[in-house]
Design a protein around this motif. Structure first.
Motif, PDB file in Angstrom:
ATOM      1  N   VAL A  14     -10.223   5.686  -6.517  1.00  0.00           N
ATOM      2  CA  VAL A  14      -9.781   6.036  -5.165  1.00  0.00           C
ATOM      3  C   VAL A  14      -9.250   4.803  -4.447  1.00  0.00           C
ATOM      4  O   VAL A  14      -8.223   4.864  -3.759  1.00  0.00           O
ATOM      5  N   VAL A  15      -9.906   3.667  -4.624  1.00  0.00           N
ATOM      6  CA  VAL A  15      -9.438   2.442  -3.978  1.00  0.00           C
ATOM      7  C   VAL A  15      -8.068   2.048  -4.506  1.00  0.00           C
ATOM      8  O   VAL A  15      -7.177   1.665  -3.751  1.00  0.00           O
ATOM      9  N   ALA A  19      -4.534   1.724  -2.548  1.00  0.00           N
ATOM     10  CA  ALA A  19      -3.709   0.523  -2.650  1.00  0.00           C
ATOM     11  C   ALA A  19      -2.270   0.891  -3.011  1.00  0.00           C
ATOM     12  O   ALA A  19      -1.321   0.326  -2.466  1.00  0.00           O
ATOM     13  N   ALA A  20      -2.110   1.831  -3.920  1.00  0.00           N
ATOM     14  CA  ALA A  20      -0.766   2.256  -4.301  1.00  0.00           C
ATOM     15  C   ALA A  20      -0.053   2.909  -3.120  1.00  0.00           C
ATOM     16  O   ALA A  20       1.137   2.675  -2.886  1.00  0.00           O
ATOM     17  N   ALA A  21      -0.773   3.712  -2.356  1.00  0.00           N
ATOM     18  CA  ALA A  21      -0.175   4.349  -1.181  1.00  0.00           C
ATOM     19  C   ALA A  21       0.174   3.315  -0.119  1.00  0.00           C
ATOM     20  O   ALA A  21       1.242   3.380   0.496  1.00  0.00           O
ATOM     21  N   ALA A  22      -0.697   2.340   0.092  1.00  0.00           N
ATOM     22  CA  ALA A  22      -0.411   1.312   1.085  1.00  0.00           C
ATOM     23  C   ALA A  22       0.770   0.458   0.664  1.00  0.00           C
ATOM     24  O   ALA A  22       1.589   0.064   1.491  1.00  0.00           O
ATOM     25  N   ARG A  23       0.878   0.163  -0.615  1.00  0.00           N
ATOM     26  CA  ARG A  23       2.009  -0.627  -1.095  1.00  0.00           C
ATOM     27  C   ARG A  23       3.319   0.128  -0.901  1.00  0.00           C
ATOM     28  O   ARG A  23       4.334  -0.448  -0.568  1.00  0.00           O
ATOM     29  N   GLU A  24       3.260   1.438  -1.090  1.00  0.00           N
ATOM     30  CA  GLU A  24       4.477   2.244  -0.927  1.00  0.00           C
ATOM     31  C   GLU A  24       4.926   2.262   0.526  1.00  0.00           C
ATOM     32  O   GLU A  24       6.120   2.228   0.811  1.00  0.00           O
ATOM     33  N   GLY A  27       3.964  -2.296   1.937  1.00  0.00           N
ATOM     34  CA  GLY A  27       4.382  -3.436   1.142  1.00  0.00           C
ATOM     35  C   GLY A  27       3.260  -4.380   0.777  1.00  0.00           C
ATOM     36  O   GLY A  27       3.398  -5.176  -0.131  1.00  0.00           O
ATOM     37  N   ASP A  28       2.127  -4.334   1.477  1.00  0.00           N
ATOM     38  CA  ASP A  28       1.007  -5.176   1.042  1.00  0.00           C
ATOM     39  C   ASP A  28      -0.256  -4.335   0.967  1.00  0.00           C
ATOM     40  O   ASP A  28      -0.635  -3.653   1.901  1.00  0.00           O
ATOM     41  N   ALA A  29      -0.853  -4.377  -0.184  1.00  0.00           N
ATOM     42  CA  ALA A  29      -2.081  -3.615  -0.415  1.00  0.00           C
ATOM     43  C   ALA A  29      -3.155  -4.506  -1.007  1.00  0.00           C
ATOM     44  O   ALA A  29      -4.051  -4.031  -1.680  1.00  0.00           O
ATOM     45  N   TRP A  30      -3.049  -5.794  -0.727  1.00  0.00           N
ATOM     46  CA  TRP A  30      -3.977  -6.737  -1.357  1.00  0.00           C
ATOM     47  C   TRP A  30      -5.408  -6.522  -0.915  1.00  0.00           C
ATOM     48  O   TRP A  30      -6.336  -6.795  -1.686  1.00  0.00           O
TER      49      TRP A  30
END
Length: 80
Positions: A14-15, A19-24, A27-30
């Motif tokens: 889930v995390v 992260a993939a959704a936030a990157r999409e 742009g930063d999902a660190w």
């Protein structure tokens, strides 16, 4: 014990999805990657806690929380 392992796998999955959704979208999902790494480190410490003295376990648990989040913050600053 099996349910604990599967719960850890589901939480990490889930995390990484977050992260993939936030990157999409941003742009930063660190931060999500840092949380996932911290969760993995804490899971490993939980599995190894029988063989460790309490002070070492306490110290490594703080390191397992702080290091991935600090690393993800540095990587987020470097990528932007």
């Amino acid at each position: 014990m099996v349910s604990l392992v599967w719960m850890g796998v589901i939480v990490i999955y889930v995390v990484f999805c977050l992260a993939a959704a936030a990157r999409e979208y941003t742009g930063d999902a660190w931060i999500y990657y840092g949380l996932a790494m911290a969760g993995v480190f804490m899971f490993v410490l939980d599995r190894l806690k029988k063989n460790m003295p309490p002070l070492l376990l306490y110290t490594l648990s703080w390191v397992a929380l702080i290091f991935p989040l600090l690393l993800s913050g540095i990587l987020a600053q470097a990528s932007s």
